[in-house]
Design an enzyme around this catalytic site. Structure first.
Site: not given
Length: 300
Positions: A53, A280
């Site tokens: 990711s 993230h």
């Protein structure tokens, strides 16, 4: 008395000669155009983006509508930004949740192994991988989130409960797995430049009260989680050295851009309700990764 001027009669070129001349010209120019197209194709470098990711740029920026839905791939991730900047031909197989095993076997029944995208003609390979292997880092974050309320977010309950477990798993399991993945890439693309990125700093070394409220981790466990991430990055760096790959030192480059850095953050905090890609890279983080990878490849 002037004499009338006599102009020479215009000569007509026979049709068959004109047609023949045009044909010869066309036959002469066609190879030139083909050679030009071939030369342009030969100078277009091929980039393959691989990994999890963090490489996919999950939920940061516009989605990549060509990607499998579950991969949550962004059209403005590291690979896309670099390919657009330097005119590269991009093959992006990044996918949220990917582990090193997904390089050689499909992550889902409908996705091929990521290594299938790498060929002998590949010029550059950009990778983020290792963070999901054995679910070690994800488990560590989840464990620390669960432990924090036990001490009202004070002290270091996660470290007390789990000690060196996560770091040991990274050293004994993740390290050889990352090395094996890098060797497999080099085997398929022996002349390619292969870069693997370290994971950016997500937490500051010392949290403010506001930062701690965003991350929901006990105050003393910030250092513990940072140490686990540092161990992960250290084995990624060692695996890069072992395999002749390039290590992109995002932990050093991202100093001061952790999830609590406000407008300067390159990573979204755990408690940000406006961002589903918790801990993230943000769009700014993806841009920083692209710039750092390009420098590592010698493109800038």
């Amino acid at each position: 008395m002037s004499r009338p001027v006599r102009y020479p009669q215009e000569k007509t070129v026979p049709t068959h000669i004109t047609t023949a001349s045009l044909t010869i010209a066309a036959l002469t120019l066609a190879p030139m155009a083909l050679n030009a197209a071939t030369a342009e194709a030969a100078t277009t470098k091929e980039l393959v983006a691989m990994g999890d990711s963090w490489a996919a740029g999950t939920l940061a920026g516009a989605p990549d509508n060509t990607a499998p839905a579950l991969c949550l791939r962004s059209a403005t991730n590291n690979g896309h930004l670099m390919a657009a900047q330097y005119g590269m031909q991009l093959t992006d197989v990044t996918c949220g949740g990917a582990q090193t095993k997904d390089f050689t076997s499909g992550q889902y029944s409908w996705t091929p192994p990521q290594l299938d995208a790498v060929t002998a003609d590949t010029d550059y390979v950009s990778i983020n991988i290792g963070g999901n292997d054995n679910n070690t880092f994800v488990s560590a974050v989840a464990a620390c989130l669960s432990a924090a309320p036990l001490t009202l977010y004070q002290g270091s309950p996660c470290k007390t409960i789990y000690g060196s477990k996560f770091a040991n798993d990274i050293r004994t399991k993740t390290y050889p797995q990352v090395g094996g993945a890098l060797r497999a890439v080099h085997a398929k693309a022996p002349t390619a430049k292969v870069a693997i990125l370290g994971y950016q700093n997500a937490l500051p070394a010392v949290p403010t009260a506001a930062c701690q409220a965003k991350t929901l981790i006990a105050k003393g466990d910030f250092a513990y989680v940072n140490d686990i991430r540092a161990t992960l990055n250290s084995v990624i760096k060692q695996a890069a050295t072992d395999t002749g790959s390039i290590y992109v030192d995002m932990p050093a480059i991202s100093a001061g851009h952790d999830s609590c850095a406000g407008s300067a953050a390159w990573v979204s905090p755990l408690g940000d309700p406006g961002n589903l890609a918790l801990v993230h890279p943000t769009s700014a983080g993806n841009a920083a990764m692209a710039a750092a990878t390009a420098r590592a490849f010698g493109l800038s």
